[in-house]
Write an enzyme that holds these catalytic residues in place. Structure first.
Site, PDB file in Angstrom:
ATOM      1  N   ASN A 123       0.812  -1.212   0.000  1.00  0.00           N
ATOM      2  CA  ASN A 123       0.000   0.000   0.000  1.00  0.00           C
ATOM      3  C   ASN A 123       0.850   1.268   0.000  1.00  0.00           C
ATOM      4  O   ASN A 123       0.388   2.328  -0.411  1.00  0.00           O
ATOM      5  CB  ASN A 123      -0.930  -0.008   1.215  1.00  0.00           C
ATOM      6  CG  ASN A 123      -2.114   0.910   1.047  1.00  0.00           C
ATOM      7  OD1 ASN A 123      -2.811   0.865   0.030  1.00  0.00           O
ATOM      8  ND2 ASN A 123      -2.361   1.754   2.025  1.00  0.00           N
ATOM      9  N   ALA A 125       3.893   1.424  -1.566  1.00  0.00           N
ATOM     10  CA  ALA A 125       4.783   1.436  -2.733  1.00  0.00           C
ATOM     11  C   ALA A 125       4.339   2.520  -3.707  1.00  0.00           C
ATOM     12  O   ALA A 125       3.197   2.528  -4.157  1.00  0.00           O
ATOM     13  CB  ALA A 125       4.774   0.068  -3.408  1.00  0.00           C
ATOM     14  N   GLN A 126       5.233   3.414  -4.060  1.00  0.00           N
ATOM     15  CA  GLN A 126       4.869   4.544  -4.909  1.00  0.00           C
ATOM     16  C   GLN A 126       5.200   4.307  -6.377  1.00  0.00           C
ATOM     17  O   GLN A 126       4.361   4.489  -7.251  1.00  0.00           O
ATOM     18  CB  GLN A 126       5.591   5.809  -4.423  1.00  0.00           C
ATOM     19  CG  GLN A 126       5.164   6.298  -3.061  1.00  0.00           C
ATOM     20  CD  GLN A 126       5.914   7.560  -2.648  1.00  0.00           C
ATOM     21  OE1 GLN A 126       6.803   8.037  -3.347  1.00  0.00           O
ATOM     22  NE2 GLN A 126       5.564   8.098  -1.497  1.00  0.00           N
ATOM     23  N   ARG A 368      20.225   1.942  -6.240  1.00  0.00           N
ATOM     24  CA  ARG A 368      19.960   2.509  -4.920  1.00  0.00           C
ATOM     25  C   ARG A 368      21.133   2.401  -3.956  1.00  0.00           C
ATOM     26  O   ARG A 368      21.366   3.311  -3.154  1.00  0.00           O
ATOM     27  CB  ARG A 368      18.728   1.828  -4.304  1.00  0.00           C
ATOM     28  CG  ARG A 368      17.438   2.227  -4.977  1.00  0.00           C
ATOM     29  CD  ARG A 368      16.266   1.472  -4.396  1.00  0.00           C
ATOM     30  NE  ARG A 368      15.014   1.903  -5.018  1.00  0.00           N
ATOM     31  CZ  ARG A 368      13.839   1.341  -4.776  1.00  0.00           C
ATOM     32  NH1 ARG A 368      13.763   0.315  -3.942  1.00  0.00           N
ATOM     33  NH2 ARG A 368      12.750   1.788  -5.367  1.00  0.00           N
TER      34      ARG A 368
END
Length: 651
Positions: A123, A125-126, A368
């Site tokens: 929910n 996670a963009q 990342r």
């Protein structure tokens, strides 16, 4: 600490200070390896065949829990404290929900979730889901990007499977009602993120996870074969022993609302409980991410792998850099998606000097691990608290269209991202390690499958590529369906099985007294903060052997202090409470991370060691943690229930 930590590949692996040489390995018991010089497997086709064959009977051995074909059972409640289902799913994120929808076609399903069903990492996670959907892109390119980002520790077979099957999983989501952004040409709008060589990120603005969760949860709640049990905290897996085989039969849970223990007995269990971000003080994960699944699996004799690779997202919102300060601290850090850098966002230090090109030729589009270490280096060199991520040079309408959630959150605190740079700082984000799984989500525990962040499939290697997490969850949730349903059809349950394990006892005022419970909760909160600080200070983005051994000692002292207090105040082995059970899981996961980190004497991906600063080809091997000994372990590493050695097919 775990009883055995080792690293291994097709050429050599390390166990308890000894080096064995060979071409493959398999398990001869729960705590030793055997070298096999005649085969040369990949992560999936070799190591997991060993897991599957030696520990799980290849799903065809005539061991006690497997019987002739049996029919699906109706959901049965022998009492309010015991429930029987064909499938138990622990977790309500993308992996758990997608799996539940498929296996519900074959039997009854219980979905157990710790909070509200939507409260999952999914929910939050963009960015999106990566998949090869553009004619100019290719599976080979996606594979190459994944393996480069993973510092070549990824399993190639796993990577190929995920990158190949990803597009079909996206199409299935769309067919189920998930709505993603489209371009002016009517096709899906594909974004680009750090580490990707092509535009391949399917997204719903900057709220992709929320949209996927909505579509899946809507379907789950409308499925008559699926029952959702919210506010049920998973305590420990129910297992039995059949020779060398550990067999999973379900899970004990704590109903947080009623303070009752509810036991779920099932033919198949899927662990999809997410990660362990809250072993650190700042994490993008919701409060539910306390490593429950990884800790439970470890206590149930599952093999754990690659826990040293903790991904710190480079760009979480740095609240202290906002014009309007927060009145209360956030429970979890607000994520600034990778897509901001993918869309042209530039990183500056507070002197407005662009610094990423100094560290890597890919600049802001580096993976990342590289970006997080670069930011960390800038902060330490300049003694600053955060850096700046600027997207304001892009057209205002484009920024607001692509990042409405980020724009809205920042504007609440006086920051207009269309005109001002965003203050950002790294935060714990994703566990690349977890429960070791094969190509169908199988583990070395019969009847236990894993999918999502709780699993270590070999896809991510030493560093996850952006937007590969939802992809992995979708692919492995779907791949676990066939072996799960086959196992379910061959398995029979004893309706009296519930009493074969000791039942946990809830810590109540009647049992311990109000004053004692209040003291235990207060100490647990204090110890939790101390553990998080130890992990950030000594097991963060940059590590060393001295720091790790210091962390190991401090964690052991902290755990001993906490457990001593509990047991001196009336606590017992089988007593449970939410705060204490979460704390025991945090301790367990923290120790797994430290043990794994100490075993890797090189710098690879997310694991950077100042005293071993280089990548070593001879160490391009996974780290493996074998089950701990229940007789010598601390409370956090022991299961609450006694393991039954009797057959569970009496009916």
């Amino acid at each position: 600490m775990a009883a055995h930590v080792s690293t291994g590949n097709i050429h050599n692996f390390y166990l308890a200070g000894q080096v064995y040489r060979g071409q493959a390995f398999s398990w001869s018991s729960a705590s030793t390896f055997m070298a096999n010089p005649f085969k040369e497997p990949s992560w999936s086709s070799g190591v997991f065949k060993a897991l599957k064959a030696e520990r799980c009977g290849c799903y065809s051995r005539g061991i006690s829990p497997i019987s002739e074909t049996s029919k699906p059972i109706r959901a049965v409640s022998v009492s309010s404290s015991t429930k029987y289902y064909d499938f138990t799913v622990i977790g309500s994120g993308v992996a758990g929900l997608r799996y539940a929808l498929e296996v519900a076609k074959q039997g009854t399903v219980a979905v157990i979730t710790k909070d509200e069903p939507h409260e999952s990492n999914t929910n939050y996670a963009q960015g999106g889901v990566s998949a090869v959907l553009c004619p100019l892109d290719s599976v080979e390119s996606h594979m190459r990007d994944t393996m480069v980002a993973g510092a070549h520790l990824c399993d190639e077979e796993t990577v190929r499977v995920v990158c190949t099957e990803g597009p079909e999983r996206i199409r299935e989501l769309i067919a189920m009602g998930a709505s993603f952004d489209h371009g002016e040409d009517g096709n899906l709008h594909l974004a680009r993120e750090g580490g990707h060589s092509h535009c391949r990120i399917v997204h719903a603005a900057d709220m992709t996870g929320r949209e996927i969760e909505r579509a899946l949860l809507e379907a789950v709640l409308n499925d008559p074969n699926i029952s959702v049990f919210k506010h049920h905290f998973a305590i420990d897996l129910l297992t039995s022993q059949d020779g060398l085989n550990t067999v999973c039969h379900g899970v004990d849970t704590l109903n947080i609302k009623t303070n009752e223990v509810v036991r779920f007995i099932s033919k198949v269990t899927l662990l999809a409980s997410g990660g362990a971000g809250h072993i650190y003080p700042s994490t993008t994960n919701p409060l539910v991410a306390t490593g429950d699944g990884m800790a439970m699996a470890h206590r149930a004799q599952a093999v754990i792998s690659n826990m040293e690779f903790v991904q710190f997202h480079p760009t979480a919102l740095a609240d202290e850099g906002l014009p309007i300060k927060l009145q209360t601290a956030r429970e979890n850090a607000f994520l600034i998606t990778e897509a901001v850098r993918g869309d042209g966002g530039i990183l500056y230090n507070l002197g407005m000097e662009r610094f990423m090109p100094v560290y890597d030729e890919r600049a802001e589009l580096a993976p990342r691990d590289v970006v997080a270490r670069s930011i960390d280096d800038q902060l330490k060199k300049r003694n600053e608290k955060y850096v700046l991520l600027d997207i304001s040079h892009k057209p205002r309408e484009k920024i607001l269209a692509h990042f409405p959630n980020i724009a809205s959150e920042c504007l609440k605190h006086g920051l207009d991202i269309t005109r001002q740079p965003i203050p950002v700082v790294p935060a714990a984000h994703y566990m690349c390690g977890g429960v070791r799984a094969g190509l169908q989500g199988e583990t070395n525990v019969l009847g236990l499958f894993v999918a999502g962040e709780v699993a270590c499939t070999g896809l991510h290697g030493a560093n996850r590529l952006a937007s590969n997490s939802l992809l992995e969850a979708l692919v492995f949730a779907r791949r676990a369906v066939q072996p799960s349903t086959e196992l379910m059809k061959r398995t029979r349950l004893d309706v009296c099985a519930s009493e074969k394990w000791t039942r946990p006892v809830v810590a109540t005022a009647r049992l311990l007294g109000d004053e004692v419970i209040a003291k235990i909760i207060a100490l647990t909160k204090e110890v939790r903060r101390e553990l998080q600080e130890v992990m950030w200070k000594y097991v963060g983005i940059v590590r060393s052997t001295i720091r790790l051994t210091t962390a190991e000692r401090k964690i052991a002292e902290l755990e001993a202090k906490w457990e001593t207090f509990l047991f001196e105040h009336g606590w017992e082995q089988t007593v449970v409470a939410l705060e204490a059970c979460e704390m025991r899981n945090l301790f367990c996961c923290a120790k797994l991370v430290v043990s794994s980190a100490l075993a890797r004497h090189e710098s690879r991906g997310l694991h950077y060691m100042t005293d071993f600063p280089f990548v070593e080809e001879s160490k391009r091997i996974p780290t493996i943690i074998l089950p701990s000994s229940p007789t010598t372990a601390s409370w956090s590493s022991r299961r609450l229930q006694n393991i039954s050695s009797s057959s569970l097919i009496d009916c």
